[in-house]
Scaffold this motif. Structure first.
Motif, PDB file in Angstrom:
ATOM      1  N   SER A   1      23.712  74.114 -27.990  1.00  0.00           N
ATOM      2  CA  SER A   1      23.588  73.415 -29.262  1.00  0.00           C
ATOM      3  C   SER A   1      22.490  72.362 -29.159  1.00  0.00           C
TER       4      SER A   1
ATOM      5  N   GLY B   1      20.823  69.064 -31.096  1.00  0.00           N
ATOM      6  CA  GLY B   1      20.941  68.027 -32.107  1.00  0.00           C
ATOM      7  C   GLY B   1      19.574  67.490 -32.464  1.00  0.00           C
TER       8      GLY B   1
ATOM      9  N   VAL C   1      22.325  71.090 -34.924  1.00  0.00           N
ATOM     10  CA  VAL C   1      23.179  70.088 -35.578  1.00  0.00           C
ATOM     11  C   VAL C   1      22.344  68.892 -36.028  1.00  0.00           C
ATOM     12  N   GLN C   2      22.560  68.445 -37.240  1.00  0.00           N
ATOM     13  CA  GLN C   2      21.917  67.235 -37.753  1.00  0.00           C
ATOM     14  C   GLN C   2      22.558  66.008 -37.111  1.00  0.00           C
ATOM     15  N   LEU C   3      21.743  65.143 -36.516  1.00  0.00           N
ATOM     16  CA  LEU C   3      22.279  64.010 -35.771  1.00  0.00           C
ATOM     17  C   LEU C   3      22.611  62.800 -36.627  1.00  0.00           C
TER      18      LEU C   3
ATOM     19  N   HIS D   1      28.484  66.358 -32.039  1.00  0.00           N
ATOM     20  CA  HIS D   1      27.489  65.449 -31.463  1.00  0.00           C
ATOM     21  C   HIS D   1      27.795  65.153 -29.995  1.00  0.00           C
TER      22      HIS D   1
ATOM     23  N   LEU E   1      26.699  68.220 -27.461  1.00  0.00           N
ATOM     24  CA  LEU E   1      25.380  68.833 -27.556  1.00  0.00           C
ATOM     25  C   LEU E   1      24.798  69.151 -26.178  1.00  0.00           C
TER      26      LEU E   1
ATOM     27  N   ALA F   1      19.362  67.033 -27.190  1.00  0.00           N
ATOM     28  CA  ALA F   1      19.119  66.202 -28.367  1.00  0.00           C
ATOM     29  C   ALA F   1      17.621  65.965 -28.488  1.00  0.00           C
TER      30      ALA F   1
ATOM     31  N   CYS G   1      17.333  57.460 -33.779  1.00  0.00           N
ATOM     32  CA  CYS G   1      18.378  58.113 -34.591  1.00  0.00           C
ATOM     33  C   CYS G   1      18.950  57.138 -35.617  1.00  0.00           C
TER      34      CYS G   1
END
Length: 325
Positions: A107, A109, A134-136, A196, A199, A202, A241
């Motif tokens: 995955s 992020g 995945v949207q962080l 999150h 992950l 990232a 972020c």
């Protein structure tokens, strides 16, 4: 598929710099077909990808970053190149690094922003099984839902890996900490927050008000004049972020972070690989804060920014700071 066709598509993408969308339109196929052709070209050895780290830059960075556990990837960009040209070169290297780390079931992020958008546009195609993007951090504000910006970014990243896209439809910054705490109790939001924490990789940039290519968060009405004044009073140098940091790496006592939707450096530190991509010497003070927060395992920068970072660290000895909470 014929190797000549694969070589032509690969040359258009990796050498000429065309996007997969442009190639697909010109050749008359879908974007996913172009993605698979690029993957096939790599598997057959038509394309060989390496990440070059010039030793004259990395030696200085390695000396300063070793105690933080950060690996430097320095991209040699010609002197006098425009900020956009430097961003493009660094984004290509970062894209190759991200794809080299992704495998079946992994995955990724992504924190939305100007820099990560450039990286996503340069992600080499690598179809995977059961991968997730995945949207962080949230992207909504009082001016926009953020869906068109962050949602499109996530969709394009997922297409590179044939992955599932997991959106995070929350505000970038809540109006009040209480509103955030209430939404964080919702089962659908808790599910994304749990993703999150698990992950594999990232990907994020560094936000800075003084950057040559300003972060979207500072140019699209996410912060009020009062917010900006508060950050200045708190000696904030930038964000990672959408979580704000000082140059010494501290962030936990910055009030605005109680309203941020992004993962803290503390959460990022628990992930195996955290790739930070930075272009521009003006971002160096913010980058130093993010590095000292220990949010980064891999730093991808252009040569000019790397040299500015080394000079900055050499003129400002490492601070004796507590590990940020």
């Amino acid at each position: 598929m014929d190797e000549r066709e694969l070589a032509t598509v690969a040359h258009s993408y990796y050498v000429v710099g065309e996007t997969m969308e442009a190639i697909a339109k010109r050749v008359g196929v879908s974007r996913s077909t172009v993605s698979r052709m690029l993957a096939d070209a790599r598997e057959r050895g038509i394309v060989r990808i390496t990440i070059d780290t010039p030793s004259h830059d990395s030696a200085g960075l390695d000396r300063h970053l070793a105690h933080l556990g950060v690996s430097a990837h320095v991209v040699d960009v010609r002197e006098g190149a425009s900020p956009l040209a430097r961003l493009d070169a660094v984004a290509r290297t970062a894209g190759h690094l991200v794809s080299s780390l992704m495998g079946d079931g992994d995955s990724l992020g992504i924190a939305w922003g100007t820099t990560t958008t450039a990286v996503v546009d340069r992600l080499p195609a690598k179809p995977l099984r059961d991968a997730t993007v995945v949207q962080l951090n949230g992207a909504a504000s009082s001016w926009t839902s953020g869906i068109a910006y962050a949602g499109d970014l996530l969709t394009r990243a997922a297409a590179a890996y044939d992955a599932h896209a997991q959106h995070f439809p929350t505000p970038a910054f809540f109006d009040a900490p209480e509103a955030k705490r209430l939404l964080w109790h919702e089962a659908s939001v808790r599910r994304v927050l749990d993703m999150h924490r698990k992950l594999s990789v990232a990907l994020f940039g560094v936000g800075s008000l003084s950057a040559e290519l300003p972060s979207h968060v500072y140019t699209a009405h996410y912060l009020s004049p009062a917010d900006l004044a508060e950050l200045e009073a708190e000696n904030v140098v930038g964000d990672v972020c959408t979580v704000f940091v000082r140059e010494d790496g501290t962030y936990a006592d910055i009030a605005l972070n109680d309203r941020s939707s992004g993962p803290t450096p503390g959460l990022l530190r628990s992930l195996p690989r955290r790739i930070c991509v930075v272009v521009g010497a003006a971002k160096v003070p913010a980058l130093v804060g993010v590095l000292r927060s220990r949010a980064v395992t891999d730093l991808v920068v252009d040569r000019t920014t790397a040299l500015a970072l080394v000079r900055h660290l050499e003129h400002r000895p490492p601070l004796a700071v507590r590990l940020p909470g």
